[in-house]
Design a protein around this motif. Sequence first.
Motif, short mmCIF file in Angstrom:
data_model
loop_
_atom_site.label_atom_id
_atom_site.label_comp_id
_atom_site.label_asym_id
_atom_site.label_seq_id
_atom_site.Cartn_x
_atom_site.Cartn_y
_atom_site.Cartn_z
N ALA A 79 1.25 -1.42 0.54
CA ALA A 79 -0.17 -0.10 -0.22
C ALA A 79 0.77 1.09 -0.08
O ALA A 79 2.25 1.29 0.50
CB ALA A 79 -0.83 0.24 1.10
N GLU A 80 0.68 2.07 -0.43
CA GLU A 80 1.49 3.84 -0.37
C GLU A 80 1.09 3.86 0.65
O GLU A 80 0.27 3.91 1.81
CB GLU A 80 0.74 4.39 -1.63
CG GLU A 80 1.15 5.59 -2.01
CD GLU A 80 1.06 7.09 -3.32
OE1 GLU A 80 1.79 7.70 -3.26
OE2 GLU A 80 -0.10 6.56 -3.15
N ASN A 98 -9.26 4.02 6.76
CA ASN A 98 -8.89 3.51 5.21
C ASN A 98 -6.64 3.27 5.91
O ASN A 98 -6.48 3.07 4.49
CB ASN A 98 -8.98 4.31 3.71
CG ASN A 98 -8.88 5.62 3.92
OD1 ASN A 98 -8.90 5.77 5.75
ND2 ASN A 98 -8.00 6.24 2.87
N ASN A 119 -1.93 4.00 2.83
CA ASN A 119 -3.39 4.47 2.23
C ASN A 119 -4.17 2.80 1.93
O ASN A 119 -3.26 2.59 0.41
CB ASN A 119 -3.50 5.51 1.19
CG ASN A 119 -5.07 5.67 0.88
OD1 ASN A 119 -5.62 5.29 1.31
ND2 ASN A 119 -5.11 6.65 1.47
N PHE A 120 -4.71 2.19 2.73
CA PHE A 120 -5.27 1.13 1.63
C PHE A 120 -6.31 1.58 0.14
O PHE A 120 -6.32 0.25 -0.67
CB PHE A 120 -5.92 0.34 3.03
CG PHE A 120 -5.44 0.40 4.07
CD1 PHE A 120 -4.30 -0.78 4.16
CD2 PHE A 120 -6.28 0.03 5.20
CE1 PHE A 120 -3.47 -0.55 5.37
CE2 PHE A 120 -5.83 -0.13 6.64
CZ PHE A 120 -4.24 -0.53 6.63
N ASP A 121 -6.29 2.75 -0.04
CA ASP A 121 -7.35 2.91 -1.02
C ASP A 121 -6.19 3.06 -2.15
O ASP A 121 -6.67 2.05 -3.23
CB ASP A 121 -7.62 3.62 -1.17
CG ASP A 121 -8.84 3.73 -0.46
OD1 ASP A 121 -10.08 3.13 -0.27
OD2 ASP A 121 -9.61 4.63 0.49
N ASN A 122 -4.71 2.33 -2.23
CA ASN A 122 -3.64 2.71 -2.68
C ASN A 122 -3.07 1.74 -2.76
O ASN A 122 -1.83 1.31 -2.35
CB ASN A 122 -3.03 4.15 -2.39
CG ASN A 122 -3.99 5.66 -2.96
OD1 ASN A 122 -5.10 5.48 -3.75
ND2 ASN A 122 -3.34 6.48 -2.66
N LEU A 123 -3.27 0.63 -3.57
CA LEU A 123 -2.65 -1.09 -3.64
C LEU A 123 -1.85 -0.93 -4.80
O LEU A 123 -2.09 -0.36 -6.33
CB LEU A 123 -3.58 -1.72 -2.87
CG LEU A 123 -4.55 -2.25 -1.97
CD1 LEU A 123 -5.71 -2.95 -1.94
CD2 LEU A 123 -3.32 -1.50 -0.26
N TRP A 150 -6.31 -3.45 8.12
CA TRP A 150 -6.62 -3.83 7.14
C TRP A 150 -7.63 -4.60 6.99
O TRP A 150 -8.01 -4.48 6.26
CB TRP A 150 -5.11 -4.32 6.60
CG TRP A 150 -4.86 -5.77 5.37
CD1 TRP A 150 -4.24 -6.72 5.08
CD2 TRP A 150 -5.92 -4.13 3.97
NE1 TRP A 150 -4.74 -6.73 3.68
CE2 TRP A 150 -5.50 -5.60 3.21
CE3 TRP A 150 -5.95 -3.62 3.42
CZ2 TRP A 150 -5.42 -5.73 2.16
CZ3 TRP A 150 -6.25 -3.66 2.53
CH2 TRP A 150 -6.07 -4.95 1.32
#
Length: 240
Positions: A79-80, A98, A119-123, A150
């Motif tokens: 993740a980023e 997130n 950030n779990f939105d940026n995988l 997560w």
Amino acid sequence: MSHDLESPYAEGVPDWDALYRARGDEVGATRPIFTGDVFTGVQLPGSTGKTKARSVVVLQHPCSMRTNGVDLAWQVLVAEVANRKELDEHGWVGGNFNLMPLPDVRPEVTSQSRHQAANFDNLYTVAPDALTSRVASLSPFGVNLLLQRWVHYSSRVVVPTHTFHEQTVAFYEEADLIEEWCDETSGDDLRAETQACLDWLRADRDGTTYQELLKNPQSHSMIRRTMRQAQKNGTRVEND
């Protein structure tokens, strides 16, 4: 159930150090890549398609990212990680689902990059050879918090960190042992020394192995002591 999320706060006071095993110069080059490791300088595209150097944190379990205990899979889930001001206790347990906050991840700097968050939105999935500049490794508690957040973000189920710890403690201890083994041998071939340590851990000993015994935390000190003695004596699997 979000109120059950845990945090590094105790009686309203944050303990950022509790999240980390090592940061900056403390990070050892011989340690196997593990869940929660933070890397910088990974060339990745963004939402606009622009590729630039980004920071990432490893999300995968150590077993799922390795096929044989040594070699990483051809792609690793990350993740980023980006700059983010530190959160108060409510921000940890009652929101920002997130994110995995990484406060004080760069304690040596005074800029905004001192505090960051995954950030779990940026995988992404990245090739292992892109993960070369490791700047932080999480502590067992930090790894378990990462997994808790997560899993919660993915399922809305809160799993206590102690439950994750029961499943990760053996793998974390194994990574510690491999790092110590490789530091002690100081060989030029890190892969070969990692394999040698795993061979020692996996060697049959009256129907069990030290690797299997790592599942019992009560065995950890005995195994570490035995490993140190084996290295002192120059003992390898073939004559252990």
